[in-house]
Design an enzyme around this catalytic site. Sequence first.
Site, PDB file in Angstrom:
ATOM      1  N   TYR A   1       0.805  -1.221   0.000  1.00 42.94           N
ATOM      2  CA  TYR A   1       0.000   0.000   0.000  1.00 42.94           C
ATOM      3  C   TYR A   1       0.841   1.276   0.000  1.00 42.94           C
ATOM      4  O   TYR A   1       0.291   2.371   0.033  1.00 42.94           O
ATOM      5  CB  TYR A   1      -0.932   0.002   1.215  1.00 42.94           C
ATOM      6  CG  TYR A   1      -1.845  -1.188   1.235  1.00 42.94           C
ATOM      7  CD1 TYR A   1      -2.925  -1.273   0.365  1.00 42.94           C
ATOM      8  CD2 TYR A   1      -1.613  -2.249   2.102  1.00 42.94           C
ATOM      9  CE1 TYR A   1      -3.765  -2.375   0.371  1.00 42.94           C
ATOM     10  CE2 TYR A   1      -2.447  -3.354   2.117  1.00 42.94           C
ATOM     11  CZ  TYR A   1      -3.517  -3.409   1.247  1.00 42.94           C
ATOM     12  OH  TYR A   1      -4.347  -4.503   1.253  1.00 42.94           O
TER      13      TYR A   1
ATOM     14  N   HIS B   1      -4.903   5.993  -0.803  1.00 42.26           N
ATOM     15  CA  HIS B   1      -5.473   5.882   0.540  1.00 42.26           C
ATOM     16  C   HIS B   1      -4.425   6.140   1.619  1.00 42.26           C
ATOM     17  O   HIS B   1      -4.784   6.283   2.793  1.00 42.26           O
ATOM     18  CB  HIS B   1      -6.059   4.478   0.712  1.00 42.26           C
ATOM     19  CG  HIS B   1      -7.397   4.423   1.364  1.00 42.26           C
ATOM     20  ND1 HIS B   1      -8.242   5.509   1.526  1.00 42.26           N
ATOM     21  CD2 HIS B   1      -8.070   3.373   1.907  1.00 42.26           C
ATOM     22  CE1 HIS B   1      -9.353   5.133   2.124  1.00 42.26           C
ATOM     23  NE2 HIS B   1      -9.271   3.834   2.378  1.00 42.26           N
TER      24      HIS B   1
ATOM     25  N   PHE C   1      -4.975  -1.434   9.716  1.00 36.46           N
ATOM     26  CA  PHE C   1      -5.644  -1.224   8.437  1.00 36.46           C
ATOM     27  C   PHE C   1      -6.685  -0.125   8.630  1.00 36.46           C
ATOM     28  O   PHE C   1      -7.173   0.121   9.727  1.00 36.46           O
ATOM     29  CB  PHE C   1      -6.247  -2.503   7.834  1.00 36.46           C
ATOM     30  CG  PHE C   1      -5.182  -3.410   7.270  1.00 36.46           C
ATOM     31  CD1 PHE C   1      -4.708  -3.218   5.983  1.00 36.46           C
ATOM     32  CD2 PHE C   1      -4.625  -4.410   8.046  1.00 36.46           C
ATOM     33  CE1 PHE C   1      -3.700  -4.014   5.471  1.00 36.46           C
ATOM     34  CE2 PHE C   1      -3.619  -5.220   7.548  1.00 36.46           C
ATOM     35  CZ  PHE C   1      -3.158  -5.024   6.255  1.00 36.46           C
TER      36      PHE C   1
ATOM     37  N   ASN D   1      -9.833   0.518   8.106  1.00 33.88           N
ATOM     38  CA  ASN D   1     -11.181   0.378   8.662  1.00 33.88           C
ATOM     39  C   ASN D   1     -11.226   0.215  10.175  1.00 33.88           C
ATOM     40  O   ASN D   1     -12.301   0.268  10.763  1.00 33.88           O
ATOM     41  CB  ASN D   1     -11.905  -0.799   8.003  1.00 33.88           C
ATOM     42  CG  ASN D   1     -12.102  -0.588   6.524  1.00 33.88           C
ATOM     43  OD1 ASN D   1     -11.794   0.470   5.982  1.00 33.88           O
ATOM     44  ND2 ASN D   1     -12.611  -1.595   5.850  1.00 33.88           N
TER      45      ASN D   1
ATOM     46  N   ASN E   1     -14.041   5.067   5.719  1.00 37.62           N
ATOM     47  CA  ASN E   1     -14.134   4.054   6.773  1.00 37.62           C
ATOM     48  C   ASN E   1     -13.160   4.271   7.928  1.00 37.62           C
ATOM     49  O   ASN E   1     -13.448   3.900   9.066  1.00 37.62           O
ATOM     50  CB  ASN E   1     -13.974   2.657   6.189  1.00 37.62           C
ATOM     51  CG  ASN E   1     -15.184   2.253   5.381  1.00 37.62           C
ATOM     52  OD1 ASN E   1     -16.301   2.663   5.672  1.00 37.62           O
ATOM     53  ND2 ASN E   1     -14.967   1.460   4.347  1.00 37.62           N
TER      54      ASN E   1
END
Length: 189
Positions: free
Chosen positions: A15, A20, A66, A68, A114
Amino acid sequence: MTKLLVGLGNPGDKYFETKHNVGFMLIDQLAKKQNVTFTHDKIFQADLASFFLNGEKIYLVKPTTFMNESGKAVHALLTYYGLDIDDLLIIYDDLDMEVGKIRLRAKGSAGGHNGIKSIIQHIGTHVFNRVKIGIGRPKNGMSVVHHVLSKFDRDDYIGILQSVDKVDDSVNYYLQEKNFEKTMQRYNG
């Protein structure tokens, strides 16, 4: 006094520098400028670094839960250090804003994000300081998930680096002035 600066993103090389993860990018830049390194804390489920500025301890935080579940780390750190919500600043991506635009807010809904939704659930309020960095909407029928987990194209990446510099300036101004309202007036526009 102590401040908690939290950049949102997803952990792991997969990532790195995805849309994000612009919150992580900004926190990494702050750490580099302060010449501090991160250590992983399993209890807080976050990578942490800290430094002092004008006698105030500043924690740089990258949750490793993560996106969320970001609220778990934020809540744990606020509770452990006995910090007020006013001591918290969250930095994250916003796909409803043009690439590279920034917006500072003292409250607001999750807006479909989220990570912010998790923070609101865990700390019990939507009233906290935040900096949003625009990543733009998906193009050509691309799904939102694919969009936010993809890397920036060359032109957008240049814009994002410039916005990260502007956010860096705004965060440093906020830490110096200790007044988020004044920081919003100066950097929103």
